[in-house]
Each structure stands twice: as C-alpha cells, then as structure tokens.
Design a protein around this motif. Structure first.
Motif, mmCIF file in Angstrom:
data_model
loop_
_atom_site.group_PDB
_atom_site.id
_atom_site.type_symbol
_atom_site.label_atom_id
_atom_site.label_comp_id
_atom_site.label_asym_id
_atom_site.label_seq_id
_atom_site.Cartn_x
_atom_site.Cartn_y
_atom_site.Cartn_z
ATOM 1 N N CYS A 1 13.203 10.697 -1.393
ATOM 2 C CA CYS A 1 13.088 9.289 -0.989
ATOM 3 C C CYS A 1 12.859 8.456 -2.210
ATOM 4 O O CYS A 1 12.968 8.994 -3.163
ATOM 5 C CB CYS A 1 11.673 8.993 -0.191
ATOM 6 N N ASP A 2 13.286 7.153 -2.059
ATOM 7 C CA ASP A 2 13.374 6.407 -3.085
ATOM 8 C C ASP A 2 12.209 5.253 -3.327
ATOM 9 O O ASP A 2 12.278 4.534 -3.971
ATOM 10 C CB ASP A 2 14.697 5.725 -3.539
ATOM 11 N N ILE A 3 11.551 5.361 -2.207
ATOM 12 C CA ILE A 3 10.276 4.473 -2.114
ATOM 13 C C ILE A 3 9.094 5.608 -2.346
ATOM 14 O O ILE A 3 9.210 6.631 -1.543
ATOM 15 C CB ILE A 3 10.094 4.045 -0.678
ATOM 16 N N GLU B 1 0.638 -2.952 -2.856
ATOM 17 C CA GLU B 1 0.450 -4.346 -3.670
ATOM 18 C C GLU B 1 1.409 -4.502 -4.861
ATOM 19 O O GLU B 1 2.257 -5.282 -4.877
ATOM 20 C CB GLU B 1 -0.715 -4.776 -3.655
ATOM 21 N N LYS B 2 1.324 -3.459 -5.671
ATOM 22 C CA LYS B 2 1.971 -3.401 -6.917
ATOM 23 C C LYS B 2 3.258 -3.437 -6.736
ATOM 24 O O LYS B 2 4.145 -4.397 -7.303
ATOM 25 C CB LYS B 2 1.281 -2.322 -7.622
ATOM 26 N N PHE B 3 3.715 -2.410 -5.946
ATOM 27 C CA PHE B 3 5.063 -2.046 -5.678
ATOM 28 C C PHE B 3 5.972 -3.306 -4.987
ATOM 29 O O PHE B 3 6.989 -3.751 -5.498
ATOM 30 C CB PHE B 3 5.264 -0.970 -4.770
ATOM 31 N N PHE B 4 4.886 -3.998 -4.142
ATOM 32 C CA PHE B 4 5.827 -4.923 -3.271
ATOM 33 C C PHE B 4 6.118 -6.139 -4.187
ATOM 34 O O PHE B 4 7.050 -6.797 -4.318
ATOM 35 C CB PHE B 4 4.684 -5.577 -2.151
ATOM 36 N N LYS B 5 5.025 -6.377 -5.170
ATOM 37 C CA LYS B 5 5.217 -7.548 -6.076
ATOM 38 C C LYS B 5 6.267 -7.551 -6.970
ATOM 39 O O LYS B 5 7.071 -8.434 -7.265
ATOM 40 C CB LYS B 5 3.916 -7.896 -6.834
ATOM 41 N N VAL B 6 6.443 -5.881 -7.621
ATOM 42 C CA VAL B 6 7.512 -5.824 -8.432
ATOM 43 C C VAL B 6 9.065 -6.280 -7.687
ATOM 44 O O VAL B 6 9.821 -7.024 -8.234
ATOM 45 C CB VAL B 6 7.453 -4.698 -8.954
ATOM 46 N N TRP B 7 9.063 -5.536 -6.660
ATOM 47 C CA TRP B 7 10.425 -5.825 -5.875
ATOM 48 C C TRP B 7 10.733 -7.071 -5.385
ATOM 49 O O TRP B 7 11.644 -7.868 -5.656
ATOM 50 C CB TRP B 7 10.421 -4.851 -4.537
ATOM 51 N N PHE C 1 12.001 -4.376 1.393
ATOM 52 C CA PHE C 1 12.089 -3.805 0.210
ATOM 53 C C PHE C 1 11.136 -2.431 0.165
ATOM 54 O O PHE C 1 11.473 -1.493 -0.436
ATOM 55 C CB PHE C 1 11.494 -4.690 -0.962
ATOM 56 N N ILE C 2 10.058 -2.654 0.889
ATOM 57 C CA ILE C 2 9.108 -1.670 0.970
ATOM 58 C C ILE C 2 9.610 -0.675 1.883
ATOM 59 O O ILE C 2 10.675 -0.635 2.426
ATOM 60 C CB ILE C 2 7.621 -1.871 1.050
ATOM 61 N N SER C 3 8.631 0.325 2.331
ATOM 62 C CA SER C 3 8.833 1.572 3.119
ATOM 63 C C SER C 3 9.188 1.212 4.418
ATOM 64 O O SER C 3 8.962 0.272 5.107
ATOM 65 C CB SER C 3 7.720 2.365 3.195
ATOM 66 N N LEU C 4 10.644 1.624 4.662
ATOM 67 C CA LEU C 4 11.080 1.367 6.277
ATOM 68 C C LEU C 4 10.072 1.746 7.456
ATOM 69 O O LEU C 4 10.222 1.446 8.374
ATOM 70 C CB LEU C 4 12.464 1.886 6.437
ATOM 71 N N ILE C 5 9.250 2.847 6.748
ATOM 72 C CA ILE C 5 8.236 3.276 7.994
ATOM 73 C C ILE C 5 7.258 2.155 8.065
ATOM 74 O O ILE C 5 7.174 1.968 9.217
ATOM 75 C CB ILE C 5 7.494 4.410 7.370
ATOM 76 N N GLU C 6 6.960 1.492 7.259
ATOM 77 C CA GLU C 6 5.765 0.631 7.392
ATOM 78 C C GLU C 6 6.571 -0.460 8.184
ATOM 79 O O GLU C 6 5.828 -1.050 9.110
ATOM 80 C CB GLU C 6 5.383 -0.263 6.028
ATOM 81 N N ASN C 7 7.862 -1.176 8.059
ATOM 82 C CA ASN C 7 8.586 -1.850 8.654
ATOM 83 C C ASN C 7 8.684 -1.503 10.045
ATOM 84 O O ASN C 7 8.598 -2.505 10.867
ATOM 85 C CB ASN C 7 9.950 -1.902 7.715
ATOM 86 N N ALA C 8 9.040 -0.299 10.295
ATOM 87 C CA ALA C 8 9.395 0.069 11.451
ATOM 88 C C ALA C 8 8.053 0.027 12.367
ATOM 89 O O ALA C 8 7.963 -0.549 13.548
ATOM 90 C CB ALA C 8 9.759 1.478 11.429
#
Ligand SMILES: Cc1cc2nc3c(=O)[nH]c(=O)nc-3n(C[C@H](O)[C@H](O)[C@H](O)COP(=O)(O)OP(=O)(O)OC[C@H]3O[C@@H](n4cnc5c(N)ncnc54)[C@H](O)[C@@H]3O)c2cc1C
Length: 602
Positions: free
Chosen positions: A59-61, A287-293, A474-481
């Motif tokens: 995975c790349d997330i 939160e950290k990851f999201f802010k960066v992306w 941007f973040i995990s597509l699992i969360e998005n799904a």
C-alpha cells in the motif's frame, strides 16, 4: 385491493473488494437489511488486492490508516506492508465479520437494466465456475501470461470466447450497489502490435502478474513499458533477477523516501493489549498525514508542499548522479499533479548497470521487441523522420493502465432510465441524433466526470456506485469507502421509510456538485501538469474536471456535514403507486458485529 402486507426491498451488490465488503457489512449490521444478493467474479474477496500481485506491491498509504475502522490491526509488520499481508487482513475481516456467506463468488455481472415501471434492477451474470479452469495446454499455447486464478470473465483470458457463450442468469433488486471499478479490467496499451500480440516471447500485464512471473524474468532481457506508481515498486524487484531491464518511461512521479522499518514486537504488544492506544495512534497519524497531503496538494508554497518537494528531490539526488537522468526523472508539475509515491530503492535500481531508462518514443511492438524513435516520449507531435532503434527482448511486461485503453471489453454495460448508458451518463457524454438517418455521433462538449458526490448518477435511480472517479480523496480509500457507504445508507433508509419506488439525483444537483469541484481545484498545485492524472480529466475544450472531494472547503468539516446530512431536495423522489405493497423498514440487529468496533483484529 389495499393490503397491509409489507416487504423489505432487495438490495444487490456487485463486487467483493473493499467497498463491496463494507457495503454488505454495513447494510446488514447498520440498517438490518436482510434481502442482500451479492456477487463477485473472482474466486476470492479483496478486489484490487486479490487481482494485483506484482512483486514489490504494497500500500502507499500507511496500513494503520489503510485499515477498516472497525477492525484495526495491531499486527501490521511495517508501515507499508506487502500485498500478501494486506490481502490476508482483508480476507480475515471477511471471515471474522461473516461476510463470506453473503456473497456468491465466481459470478460475473454482464449487464444491468433498470425497469422504470417496476422500479427494479435486473442484474445479469454468468456463473464462471461452470467453465473448467484454463488447462496447462491452453496456458502453454498463449504468449500472453496470466496468474493461475485468471478465469474466463477476464478480458485477457484465453477463455473469453467461452465466457461470452455461457448463458446468462439474473437476479432482481430494488436498490443496487455497483462497486466494480472502471479501472478493474486490465488493458493492453494503445501501441501498435501490443494487442495483436506481435511479440513472440512471454508477455503480460502487471495487473495480471503470472504465478511464475519471477521465474520467467530470471536471467532474461526484460522490457517494462510504462513507469508510474507500479513501476516504482516493480523495478527494484526485477533488477536483481533479470539480465537486463529497459524501463520505458514518459512522465515521472515524485518519489519520496519510504522508511519502511518494521514495528517492534513491544510496540505491537502494546497495541494488542490496549486498543485505545492503537486508536489514538491511528487518529494522530491520520491528522498529520491529512494535513501534509491536503496542504501540499492545494496550497501553493505551503510548508507541506515544500516538504514533499525537498524530500523527493533529496531521494532523487542521493541516488542519481547523472544530470540527464535527474532531469528526466524530475516532474515538471507540483506534487499531486500525479500521485506521489514512496520508495527507497527505485532510483538506486535505475542506476544499476543492467537497467536502462528509455525516454524514447515507442513506435511499435514487434516480433523481437520494441521499435523506438529517437524522440522524447513526452513530445506531443511525432517526428516521423526521427531515426529508429530496435531493442530486442525476451520478456515484455506492460506496466500501463486499464481497460478503457483496450476498448470496452470487460466493462459491464448498465442501462438506466430511458435507456441511458452508464458509461456515457457518468461522463456526461450525449449522443447527437444523426441528420438524414445518419448514425448518431458523440457529443463531447461537456465531457468529464458527471456524478453526484462520486456516488449517484443521472438516469440511474436506486443506484449507488461508491468511490467512482469524482469520489477520490487523498487518504485511505478504506476510510473513504466507509464514509461513502454510510452516506448511501442514509439515502436508502430515507427511501424505504418514505415508501419510495425510486430516488434519483437531479441534473441541477450534479451541476452544483461538479461546478464546486472544478472551482475548488482550479489553479491548485495538484491540477498542474498537462496530462490527465489521478485528479483531473481534461475536456476537449482544454478545461478540466476534478476527481476529488476534499478541496470543497478550507477544511474537511463541510464535507463531513454533507456526508452527515444528505440534501434530500437534490433528489427526484417517486412514491410507490397506490395499492402497491409498502416497504417494511428493516431493523438493525440488537447486537451488531460492528459493536465490536475498535476491537483490534488479533
Ligand atoms: C496497485 C494498487 C495499489 C493501491 N494502493 C492503495 C493504497 O495504498 N491506498 C489507498 O487508499 N488506495 C489504494 N489503491 C486504490 C484501491 O483500489 C482501493 O483502495 C480499494 O482497493 C478499492 O476497492 P473497491 O472495492 O472499491 O474496488 P476493487 O478493489 O476494484 O473491487 C471491485 C470488485 O468488483 C469485482 N467486479 C468487477 N467487475 C465485476 C463483475 N462484472 N461482476 C462481479 N464482480 C465484479 C472485482 O472483481 C473486485 O473484486 C490502490 C489501487 C491499486 C490498483
């Protein structure tokens, strides 16, 4: 006749990948839907992670973010685990949460038709288990290699003709979730000779990595055609095995350091014993990851954009000394103009003596290999007079994209209200009536992704397709799904409670949504770059349409609100006719398996 009888609607699901699994589970556990008919064409769950098995795939997330919220995993070995570890996790979730019994595997949908009068979807499918698996002789006879599991429904399978001849079966449902992806069918590239199998040696597509693929490349001259995110993971695996690897390259990605160090046993033990710690770790990380992306993608000059630029440049410069190679490998656009990737060995592997990065334009694939023109592959105008160079190979691997490149073979047609075609409707492509009896022509004037919140479509009542283009984040597509499916459950519950025969998004609502996305992305760094990318699709007039959600506002709060409170006035709502049997509202189970949420998957 007036009847007091009530029935629950039937809900169909196509696809047993991450989104299909979440859909089935949430329908059952959160809404209490009992009449679920779910099919998956593969012999196992996992979708993307079942089908893609090329060496080096991970995975790349980070996996702690790329996990189901209700089944966190304290045991991830590293931040970016391998495909095998990811697939095992997904299949474990399927079994632990009793999803397996809800699906019929080996059943491939072939088409779907909406009956406006009845308010019913009919899904046609073929039971692939009726075709005997590919024999060893068939395998040997085919230059095109594929994994052992490949079944007849796969457009690259030698049994495609048998699949087409198989009789269709069907099921009916009032509501349909189609989770198959337009990207799910492998396509051979649009290069003369590729689809004709002009090359005489073994050839395959990286989306269908043959079971003995690594043996086939040992000591061989290998061509890898296409060099995006997959190649970043693949080249370091091919380089030590092949005698020579030519990587045919066009547009580079930003490749950041990955630092994929294993988690210590002590750390994993803390997470196993204390799920709250694991939840805290995940939340903070996210939160950290999201802010960066988000800032890197949308705020030009932001520290986060600078961070990605500096880190990927450092990765490039530490490993590549050759100025010419550095230039070829450095993107002309800002981070997220194409997907940002991570790897510590990609650049290094390109400098090994047995690896060549080929920037020349490919003219064709032929019997012995690849004919190139000595012209930059990025040049839009072809120089027909450029000198030519033949490169011979033993193996060709296509690292390129998906089925749309190879026509519509394998892409399932769905017909909605007034015979609307899903492919055309979801891209806002209209048919212009032909004059004087001429055949209708395609009107591409408003071409682009055309949907409502990436989930609902014009002309497609009672139809949800979570995580389609237009729904990317941007973040995990699992969360998005999970969030997307939760949103659809609200619509579904609303429709059932109000005894609706159908619910369909209005054209104005799609316009509202599309305009907002387009505006939000206009001028953003992630929209830089001249070509179609993960985030944008150019229209014929040069404008483009976006594929992402989050930039809608300064913060994801607005999106959260939209997800929490669907705007029901955005839908055309047709009640059931007088006298028709009314919907019974399903009741969620008293004790839901999801009540075990936050319990780690040990
Ligand atoms: C190589 C690769 C790496 C990725 N890495 C990441 C990552 O690190 N992080 C991230 O967030 N996202 C990643 N993604 C995106 C990834 O696709 C999603 O995260 C996720 O797996 C999508 O799940 P899905 O269920 O929506 O779609 P899919 O996984 O595509 O599942 C669709 C399912 O539908 C089935 N299906 C299709 N057609 C039919 C039919 N006709 N009849 C019956 N069934 C059918 C398929 O067999 C499949 O099981 C990656 C994608 C790829 C290709």
């Amino acid at each position: 006749m007036v009847t007091s009888e009530r029935v629950e609607p039937r809900v169909g699901i196509i696809g047993g990948g991450i989104t299909g699994i979440i859909t089935a589970l949430f329908l059952r556990e959160k809404l209490g839907v009992k009449n679920i008919i779910a099919i998956e064409r593969n012999p196992e769950f996992g979708g993307t992670w079942f089908e893609n098995s090329y060496p080096g795939l991970s995975c790349d997330i980070p996996a702690h973010l790329y996990s189901f919220s209700f089944a966190m995993n304290p045991n991830w070995s590293v931040p970016y685990p391998s495909r095998d570890e990811l697939l095992k996790y997904i299949v474990d979730v399927v079994d632990k949460y009793e999803v397996r019994k809800m699906f019929r595997l080996n059943c491939a949908a072939t088409r779907g038709v909406w009956d406006e009068k009845k308010g019913v979807w009919t899904v046609y499918y073929k039971d692939i288990s009726k075709i005997k698996p590919i024999s060893e002789e068939e395998k040997k006879a085919s230059v095109l290699q594929f994994p052992d599991w490949v079944r007849a429904s796969d457009p690259l399978s030698p049994q495609w003709a048998e699949f087409e001849a198989l009789p269709e079966e069907s099921f009916e449902c009032e509501f349909l979730y189609n989770t198959q992806k337009p990207t799910g069918a492998p396509g051979l590239p649009d290069i003369p000779g590729a689809r004709e199998h002009a090359f005489k040696g073994p050839v395959w597509h990286r989306i269908r990595w043959p079971t003995n693929g690594l043996d086939l490349v040992k000591g061989k001259r290998v061509a890898l055609i296409g060099c995006a995110a997959a190649a970043v993971q693949l080249v370091p695996q091919l380089q030590p095995l092949a005698s020579h690897v030519s990587v045919f390259h066009r547009t580079p990605n930003h490749v950041m350091h990955r630092d994929n160090h294993p988690y210590s046993e002590e750390q994993k033990e803390i997470w196993r014993k204390n799920p709250a710690e694991l939840r805290k770790f995940r939340t903070e990380f996210e939160e950290k990851f999201f802010k960066v992306w988000i800032n890197a993608a949308f705020v030009d000059g932001s520290p986060e954009q600078k961070f990605i630029l500096e880190d990927s440049k450092a990765n490039l410069y530490e490993n590549i000394k050759d100025e010419r190679l550095r230039e070829i490998l450095w993107p002309e656009f800002m981070p997220w103009g194409r997907r940002v990737t991570f790897h510590d060995k990609f650049y290094k592997s390109l400098t090994e003596p047995n690896v060549e990065l080929v920037q020349d334009r490919i003219i064709c694939i032929n019997e012995n290999g690849v004919l190139t023109a000595l012209q930059n592959a990025r040049d839009v105008v072809h120089d027909e007079k450029a000198p030519k160079l033949q490169r011979d190979f033993d193996v060709i691997i296509y690292g390129t994209g998906w089925a749309p490149q190879s026509g519509r073979k394998g892409v399932v047609p769905f017909t909605g209200r007034d015979h609307m075609d899903f492919g055309l409707s979801s891209m806002n492509i209209k048919l212009k009536p032909g004059e004087n009896g001429a055949k209708p022509s395609l009107d591409l004037s408003e071409f682009g992704f055309w949907n409502y919140m990436g989930e609902m479509f014009e002309g497609f009542p009672n139809y949800f397709a979570p995580i389609t283009p237009g729904a990317m984040t941007f973040i995990s597509l699992i969360e998005n799904a999970e969030k997307s499916v939760d949103w659809t459950l609200k619509i579904l519950k609303y429709a059932i409670a109000r005894n609706l025969k159908s619910i369909e998004v209005k054209r104005e609502a799609i316009e509202w949504w599309t305009n907002r996305l387009d505006k939000a992305v206009e001028g953003a760094p992630c929209a830089s770059g001249a070509r179609n990318s993960y985030f944008k699709l150019y229209r014929p007039d040069g404008s483009f349409t976006a594929r992402i959600w989050y930039p809608l506002s300064d913060s994801p709060r607005e999106l959260e609100q939209l997800l929490l409170y669907p705007i029901y006035s955005h839908f055309d709502q047709t009640p059931k006719e007088d006298g028709a049997v009314k919907w019974a509202v399903p009741t969620p189970p008293e004790i839901s398996l999801l009540d075990k949420a936050y319990e780690p998957l040990v």
